[in-house]
Design a protein around this motif. Structure first.
Motif, PDB file in Angstrom:
ATOM      1  N   ASP A 126     -21.524  35.662   4.884  1.00 59.18           N
ATOM      2  CA  ASP A 126     -21.879  36.359   4.146  1.00 59.18           C
ATOM      3  C   ASP A 126     -23.194  36.577   3.661  1.00 59.18           C
ATOM      4  O   ASP A 126     -23.790  35.336   3.676  1.00 59.18           O
ATOM      5  N   THR A 128     -26.501  38.586   1.931  1.00 55.57           N
ATOM      6  CA  THR A 128     -27.194  39.524   0.549  1.00 55.57           C
ATOM      7  C   THR A 128     -28.893  39.058   0.333  1.00 55.57           C
ATOM      8  O   THR A 128     -29.249  37.523  -0.310  1.00 55.57           O
ATOM      9  N   ALA A 148     -19.970  39.921   5.062  1.00 53.37           N
ATOM     10  CA  ALA A 148     -21.197  41.283   4.518  1.00 53.37           C
ATOM     11  C   ALA A 148     -22.348  40.747   4.777  1.00 53.37           C
ATOM     12  O   ALA A 148     -23.037  40.248   4.800  1.00 53.37           O
ATOM     13  N   SER A 150     -26.046  43.284   2.914  1.00 58.26           N
ATOM     14  CA  SER A 150     -26.005  43.781   1.462  1.00 58.26           C
ATOM     15  C   SER A 150     -27.792  43.567   1.343  1.00 58.26           C
ATOM     16  O   SER A 150     -27.917  42.334   1.579  1.00 58.26           O
ATOM     17  N   ALA A 152     -28.825  46.303  -1.001  1.00 62.03           N
ATOM     18  CA  ALA A 152     -28.416  46.898  -2.181  1.00 62.03           C
ATOM     19  C   ALA A 152     -29.828  46.610  -2.362  1.00 62.03           C
ATOM     20  O   ALA A 152     -29.891  45.657  -3.333  1.00 62.03           O
ATOM     21  N   ALA A 166     -22.597  47.453   9.974  1.00 62.46           N
ATOM     22  CA  ALA A 166     -22.043  46.628   9.295  1.00 62.46           C
ATOM     23  C   ALA A 166     -22.967  46.935   6.829  1.00 62.46           C
ATOM     24  O   ALA A 166     -22.599  47.050   6.689  1.00 62.46           O
ATOM     25  N   ALA A 167     -24.415  47.277   7.900  1.00 61.62           N
ATOM     26  CA  ALA A 167     -25.086  46.492   6.416  1.00 61.62           C
ATOM     27  C   ALA A 167     -24.912  47.723   5.360  1.00 61.62           C
ATOM     28  O   ALA A 167     -24.603  48.429   5.535  1.00 61.62           O
ATOM     29  N   ASP A 168     -25.036  47.042   4.405  1.00 56.98           N
ATOM     30  CA  ASP A 168     -25.011  47.806   3.081  1.00 56.98           C
ATOM     31  C   ASP A 168     -27.038  48.221   3.021  1.00 56.98           C
ATOM     32  O   ASP A 168     -27.036  47.208   2.455  1.00 56.98           O
ATOM     33  N   THR A 170     -27.490  50.877   0.383  1.00 52.84           N
ATOM     34  CA  THR A 170     -27.248  51.269  -0.953  1.00 52.84           C
ATOM     35  C   THR A 170     -28.082  51.117  -2.111  1.00 52.84           C
ATOM     36  O   THR A 170     -28.883  50.197  -2.039  1.00 52.84           O
ATOM     37  N   TRP A 186     -27.856  55.524   8.327  1.00 52.24           N
ATOM     38  CA  TRP A 186     -28.833  55.310   6.869  1.00 52.24           C
ATOM     39  C   TRP A 186     -29.961  55.732   7.640  1.00 52.24           C
ATOM     40  O   TRP A 186     -30.294  55.554   8.682  1.00 52.24           O
ATOM     41  N   ARG A 197     -26.929  57.007   3.177  1.00 48.69           N
ATOM     42  CA  ARG A 197     -26.185  57.726   4.276  1.00 48.69           C
ATOM     43  C   ARG A 197     -26.262  58.336   4.826  1.00 48.69           C
ATOM     44  O   ARG A 197     -27.105  59.456   4.685  1.00 48.69           O
TER      45      ARG A 197
END
Length: 326
Positions: A126, A128, A148, A150, A152, A166-168, A170, A186, A197
Motif C-alpha cells: 500500500d 498513500t 491500495a 491513496s 485523498a 484503482a487510485a483513490d 477523494t 476521475w 468521480r
C-alpha cells in the motif's frame, strides 16, 4: 543529496527536510518506509525505485518536480551512445524477472514510452499520498502499484500524470496549468476544481469514446505485479469480454503476468505482449489481432509461455515456449 541505488531497510524520513535536488533513483526500500510530513525543497526523483513494503507520504510537501516515472538519464537523439551496444543494468528487467535482454531505455527530453523498457517506481504494498502537496509536476507514468493507492485530499499544483485505475483521489484538488491525466473514473472539471468521480466511466457500450480508456485501465491492472490470481482472472475475463464486442482497440499487456488467458474470438487493432509471462493454458483461437508483438526487437524482450498455448496460425516467432512450441 544522492541515495541512488542504495538499499534502505525500514527507513524513516518522517518530518525530514531535503534541501535542493535529491535522488532516490533505483533505490530499494525493504520493509515499511515513511516520508510522512517530509519536505522536498527541490526536485526529487524516485525513478525505478522499489518499495517492498508499505510507503507513507502522508502530508509530504514537494516544492518542485516529483518524479516517480521511468527514471533514466537524458540522451539527445544525436548522442553517439545510441550507436553502441546497450547492456541492460540489473534493474532494467520485466517485472523483476530474469530476462537479461530487456532493453535499456532512456529519456529524450520529456519523451517517454513504455515500449522502450520497463517500469517506473514499483510499490509492492500500500502507498498513500493523502494530504500531500505537489507544487510542481507529479509524474507517476509507468509507476506500478501492487496495493491500495491513496491521493485523498492531495493538492496537485502542476502537471499530473497518474493512470492507475484503482487510485483513490477523494477530496484531491488540481490547480495546475497544462495537462493532467487522471485514472479512469476521475476527472477535474477545471483549474482549481476538486477531482471528482465520473459516473459514466463504465458506459463504454453507449459511449464509444470511453472504450479505449476502459481497455487501457484493465491492461494497467494486469501489469500490476501484485494483483491476486483471482483478481487477475477476473480482470482478464472483463478485458476479453470487451475485446469480443469492441473493435479497433489497442491492447498493452507488455510485461504483464497472465494466467489461463483466453482471448479466443477477440479482436484488436494492435496488441503488445512483449515481455509478458503466460501461465497455464493460453488461447488465441479465432482471435483477430490485426497486429501483435511478442517481443521488442527480435529475441529481445520476448514473451514466455510456461504452459500450453493454442493458436489458429503459426505461433509467434520470437516467443519462448517452455513446454515446446505448439
Amino acid at each position: 543529496m544522492d541515495f541512488s541505488g542504495q538499499r534502505l531497510v525500514d527507513a524513516d524520513f518522517s518530518g525530514r527536510t531535503f534541501d535542493g535536488p535529491v535522488s532516490f533513483q533505483r533505490a530499494e526500500f525493504v520493509g515499511d518506509v515513511s516520508f510522512a510530513g517530509a519536505r522536498f525543497t527541490g526536485p526529487v526523483g524516485f525513478g525505478r525505485a522499489r518499495f517492498r513494503g508499505r510507503a507513507d507520504f502522508t502530508g509530504a510537501e514537494f516544492a518542485a518536480e516529483a518524479w516517480f516515472g521511468r527514471g533514466t538519464e537524458t540522451w539527445w537523439e544525436d548522442d553517439e551512445r545510441w550507436e553502441t551496444d546497450l547492456v541492460p543494468p540489473p534493474w532494467d528487467e520485466a517485472l523483476d524477472g530474469p530476462d537479461p535482454d530487456w532493453p535499456v531505455a532512456v529519456l529524450v527530453e520529456d519523451y517517454q514510452d513504455w515500449q522502450e523498457g520497463g517500469d517506473g517506481t514499483v510499490f509492492a504494498g500500500d502507498v498513500t499520498f493523502a494530504g500531500a502537496r505537489f507544487a510542481g509536476p507529479a509524474w507517476f507514468y509507468n509507476a506500478r502499484f501492487g496495493g491500495a493507492v491513496s491521493f485523498a485530499g492531495a493538492a496537485l499544483g502542476g502537471r499530473f500524470h497518474l493512470d492507475h485505475p484503482a487510485a483513490d483521489l477523494t477530496g484531491a484538488h488540481w490547480t495546475g496549468d497544462g495537462t493532467a491525466v487522471f485514472p479512469l473514473g476521475w476527472t477535474a472539471p477545471g483549474t482549481g476544481g476538486e477531482v471528482v468521480r465520473d459516473p459514466a466511466a463504465d458506459l463504454g457500450s453507449d459511449r464509444p469514446e470511453l472504450r479505449q480508456p476502459i481497455v487501457t485501465a484493465l491492461c494497467a491492472l494486469l501489469r500490476s505485479p501484485s494483483l491476486t490470481e483471482e483478481g487477475r482472472r477476473d480482470t482478464q475475463r472483463l478485458l476479453a469480454d470487451r475485446l469480443r464486442r469492441w473493435p479497433g482497440l489497442i491492447v498493452n499487456l507488455c510485461a504483464a503476468t497472465l494466467v489461463d488467458l483466453d482471448l479466443s474470438g477477440c479482436s484488436a487493432e494492435y496488441a503488445d505482449f512483449s515481455g509478458a509471462q503466460f501461465h497455464g493454458t493460453t488461447r488465441f483461437a479465432g482471435s483477430a489481432l490485426r497486429r501483435a508483438s511478442f517481443s521488442l526487437d527480435g529475441p529481445r524482450g520476448h514473451a514466455t509461455f510456461l504452459g500450453e498455448a493454442v493458436f489458429d496460425a503459426e505461433p509467434p516467432q520470437y516467443a519462448v515456449f517452455r513446454c515446446g512450441r505448439p
